[in-house]
Design a protein around this motif. Sequence first.
Motif, PDB file in Angstrom:
ATOM      1  N   ASN A   1      50.487  23.179  59.326  1.00 56.50           N
ATOM      2  CA  ASN A   1      49.501  23.826  58.470  1.00 56.50           C
ATOM      3  C   ASN A   1      48.456  24.568  59.318  1.00 56.50           C
ATOM      4  O   ASN A   1      47.740  23.952  60.099  1.00 56.50           O
ATOM      5  N   PRO A   2      48.382  25.897  59.161  1.00 63.82           N
ATOM      6  CA  PRO A   2      47.511  26.679  60.053  1.00 63.82           C
ATOM      7  C   PRO A   2      46.022  26.419  59.843  1.00 63.82           C
ATOM      8  O   PRO A   2      45.211  26.746  60.701  1.00 63.82           O
ATOM      9  N   ARG A   3      45.654  25.820  58.683  1.00 61.19           N
ATOM     10  CA  ARG A   3      44.234  25.615  58.415  1.00 61.19           C
ATOM     11  C   ARG A   3      43.709  24.283  58.928  1.00 61.19           C
ATOM     12  O   ARG A   3      42.522  24.003  58.845  1.00 61.19           O
ATOM     13  N   LEU A   4      44.611  23.449  59.431  1.00 62.63           N
ATOM     14  CA  LEU A   4      44.163  22.144  59.930  1.00 62.63           C
ATOM     15  C   LEU A   4      44.107  22.147  61.451  1.00 62.63           C
ATOM     16  O   LEU A   4      44.886  22.825  62.105  1.00 62.63           O
ATOM     17  N   THR A   5      43.195  21.366  61.999  1.00 59.02           N
ATOM     18  CA  THR A   5      43.163  21.212  63.449  1.00 59.02           C
ATOM     19  C   THR A   5      44.314  20.297  63.851  1.00 59.02           C
ATOM     20  O   THR A   5      44.879  19.574  63.020  1.00 59.02           O
TER      21      THR A   5
ATOM     22  N   TYR B   1      43.367  24.865  66.658  1.00 60.88           N
ATOM     23  CA  TYR B   1      44.281  25.170  65.546  1.00 60.88           C
ATOM     24  C   TYR B   1      45.656  25.588  66.087  1.00 60.88           C
ATOM     25  O   TYR B   1      45.752  26.104  67.208  1.00 60.88           O
TER      26      TYR B   1
ATOM     27  N   GLU C   1      43.726  16.829  62.746  1.00 59.91           N
ATOM     28  CA  GLU C   1      43.979  16.590  61.318  1.00 59.91           C
ATOM     29  C   GLU C   1      45.480  16.529  61.033  1.00 59.91           C
ATOM     30  O   GLU C   1      45.937  15.713  60.235  1.00 59.91           O
TER      31      GLU C   1
ATOM     32  N   HIS D   1      47.587  28.088  65.815  1.00 62.59           N
ATOM     33  CA  HIS D   1      47.856  29.442  66.333  1.00 62.59           C
ATOM     34  C   HIS D   1      47.365  29.619  67.762  1.00 62.59           C
ATOM     35  O   HIS D   1      47.709  30.590  68.420  1.00 62.59           O
TER      36      HIS D   1
END
Lengths: 340, 337
Positions: free
Chosen positions: A106-110, A152, A113, A154
Motif C-alpha cells: 500500500n503506497p500510502r502506508l509507511t 514509504y 505500518e 516508492h
Amino acid sequence: MFEDKERKKILQVHHVKKYFPMDRGKQLKAVDDVTFHVYKGETFGLVGESGCGKSTIGRTIMGLYNKTAGEVIFKGRDVHALTEREKHAFYREMQMIFQDPYASLNPRLTVREIISEPMEVHRLFPNKRKQNARVDELLEEVGLNRDHANRYPHEFSGGQRQRIGIARALALDPEFIIADEPISALDVSVQAQVVNLLKTLQTEKGLTFLFIAHDLSMVKHISDRIGVMYLGHLVELTESDTLYDDPLHPYTKALLSAIPIPDPDIEEKRERIILKGELPSPIDPPSGCVFRTRCPVAMDICARKTPTWQEAKPDHFVACHLYNENGPKVNIQGHNKVEV
Amino acid sequence: MNKDEPILKVNNLHVTFSTYGGTVQAVRGVDFHLNKGETLAIVGESGCGKSVTSNAIMRLIPDPPGKITAGNIYFKGVDLTKLSEKKMRAIRGVDISMIFQDPMTALNPTLTIGTQLTEGLRQHQKVSKEKAIEKAIDIMEVVGIPNPKERLKQYPHQFSGGMRQRIVIAMALICEPELLIADEPTTALDVTIQAQILELFETIQKATGVSIILITHDLGVVAKIADRIAVMYAGKIIETGNNRDIFYQPQHPYTKGLLNSVPRLDLAGEKLEPIEGTPPDLFSPPKGCPFAARCPYVMEVCNKVFPVQTEYTDSHHVNCWLQDERAKSLLATIANE
Ligand SMILES: Nc1ncnc2c1ncn2[C@@H]1O[C@H](COP(=O)(O)OP(=O)(O)OP(=O)(O)O)[C@@H](O)[C@H]1O
Ligand SMILES: Nc1ncnc2c1ncn2[C@@H]1O[C@H](COP(=O)(O)OP(=O)(O)OP(=O)(O)O)[C@@H](O)[C@H]1O
Ligand code: SF4
Ligand SMILES: [Mg+2]
Ligand SMILES: [Mg+2]
C-alpha cells in the motif's frame, strides 16, 4: 537432505480442481485434478508456462479461492472447511509473498505500518513499543535497517520492496510461505539477493516454501523437489536434480531444452526440441492428454485417454501414457533428444 | 562505402529527458559499431539506457521531453542525427526495422494483419496490392504462421501471444531491412515459444544477411545468438567483446557480477553471488565509474574519474580502472602480501 522416509507431510493437495465459470455456460479449467504434497522444511518448486495454473493453485491452497473439487490438507486440517476462528489461526501459519513488489504494498502506508498491520490484526503484542521492536528486528532480518521504517514504498528499489513484502510475510512467524513469482519483477543482479535471503531464512527458521515461478533455472536452484505444470495439470514431479538429469515427461524434456544456458560453448552444441504450435486454451483443452497437440511423440491413445498420475520410479511421478504399466515400451532418452 | 565498414557506427551518443524531477541523463556517451551480418547483443540492468539507445538510432526519442544532445549515428556512412524527419521516415521500416517487447503495442487492433503487413511495402516501395499480398503470404510462411492466406484477413486479437510476435517480426522483415533492432523480442513469451522465435531469427539471418541489434536481459539468450556483446551500465557501455570474450573472460566487475548472479540449469548447487546495492540515480549520475558504489574492488580514483577505455584484446574493450597498469601493479602487491 531428506533421506528420512518418514518426512512429515505438512501440506497435502488431493485431486484439486479449480474451474472458473465463463460465458455461455463454459468453464475455464485453471487447475484440473492436481495432487501433490509438501514436506515440512523443504522448498517445493512449481513451474510451468504462463497461464498453466500456478497462481490459481497457490491461491486455492491459501483458501483465497474456493475449490471446485478435491481437498487441501494443511497440518491435518481441511483448509476449505475451517471456521472463521480457525481461519484466523491458519493465516498465522501460512503466508504469501506476491510477484509484484510495486503493486502489493500500500503506497500510502509507511514501511512500519505495512509490516505492523498483520501483527495488529492478530493482536500479537500487548503494546506499541514491543510491536515496534519486532518491526525493527524483522527489517534487520531481511537486510534492511530500522531507519527504513518511516519511509514509504516508492522510496525503495524493487529488490528492497520485495524485502519489505518478505518482512511482512514473516511478521506472524509463519511455518509455511507461498512465494508466487517473488523475483520475476526484479533485475537479474537483484534476484540473487532475494533468493539468497529466502534460503537463509529457511535454514534459520525451518520454514517450508512453496516457490512458484516460470524460470526453471531459478526454481531448480532453490527447490528440493519440483512439480511441472502444463495447462492446469501436474505432468511431472520429482527431486530437482533428478528432474534435470532424468526427465520423463516429453513436456519437461522440451521445457529443459528450450531454456538457454549462459555458456556459448554449451549452447553451440545443444540440440533443442522445438515444440510445434501454441498453448491450447484451458476453456477448450485437448481431449486425453492435454499436451498431445504439441507432443513430439503423441500416440493414438493420448487423444482418447487421460494419462494417470503414477509413480514411474521411486519418488518420481509422471502423467504420460509412455509410462503406463501396459503402455508401449518406447525409449525416450535425455532431454536433448526424443526418440520413439 | 567500403565493404568492410561497419553498417552502423554510434559515436559519443548522449540522450537526456527533462522531467519534473530534473534532467535524466539516460545515455551518457555511448560508442559502438555493428558489422554487416552480425548480431550484437546489448545487455544491462533495467533503466540503464538500452531502449533509449535503440530508439535514438530509429530517431524515435519523443522530443520533448527527450533530446539527443550530442553524438553521431552513422548508418552506411550517413549520419542519422542530421536527417530530416521526412528522410528518416523513408529509412524506418525499410532500411532499419524495429521489433518491440510487447507485440500488442506494435499492432493496430482495428486493422487486419494483411493491411498492416502490406502498408509499408505499398507506401515506401510503391509495390502493387497483389504483389504486396503475395509477399505478405511468403513472409508469414517464413515466420511459421499456418494458413497465411486466411490468416491475413484476421485481426490481432485472433492470434496468440507467440503468433502476434511472429507477425511483428514479419512486419519488421517484409521490406527486407539491412538492420533489425529487436528490443526484448522474447521477454513477454514463454520459453518454449521463445525457442521457436530465436530459431527463426537465426534462420532469417542466414537467409538474408540482416544485421541485428538484440536487446535483452537474458544472458542465456545472449549466449545462444550473439556474435558480439555490449554491456551497459547507467547510461554507458562499460565492456564490449566477442561472445566468448564476455562469457569466458569477463573483465569488468559488473560483468563478472552479472554472470555470477544467474543460476545455471546445467550446474548443481552452485552458490549465487548477488551484486549488492542498486544502480545509481540518473538524475545526478556519479562523476566517476557508475559501478563504484557496488564494486568490491573500488579504488579512490574510481569515484573521481570515469575509467578510460582499455583494449584487453583487439576485440575486447573495457572501461575499468583495474585495467590500468598502475592498478595492476597495485593489485599484484596486495596479492603478494
Ligand atoms: N479469477 C479468475 N477468473 C477467471 N479466470 C482466471 C482467474 N484467475 C486465473 N484465471 C485463468 O486461469 C488460468 C490459470 O491462471 P494462473 O494465474 O493460475 O496462471 P499462472 O500459471 O499463475 O500464470 P502466470 O505465469 O502468467 O502467472 C489462466 O487461463 C487464467 O486466465
Ligand atoms: N520518456 C521518458 N521520460 C523520462 N525518462 C525516460 C523516458 N524514457 C526513458 N527514460 C529514462 O531513461 C533511462 C533509460 O531508460 P531505458 O528505457 O533506455 O532503459 P532500459 O535499459 O531499456 O531498461 P529496461 O530493461 O527496463 O527496458 C531510465 O532511467 C528511464 O527512466
Ligand atoms: S572502475 Fe573501479 S569501481 Fe568501476 S568497476 Fe572498475 S574497479 Fe570497480
Ligand atoms: Mg501466476
Ligand atoms: Mg527497455
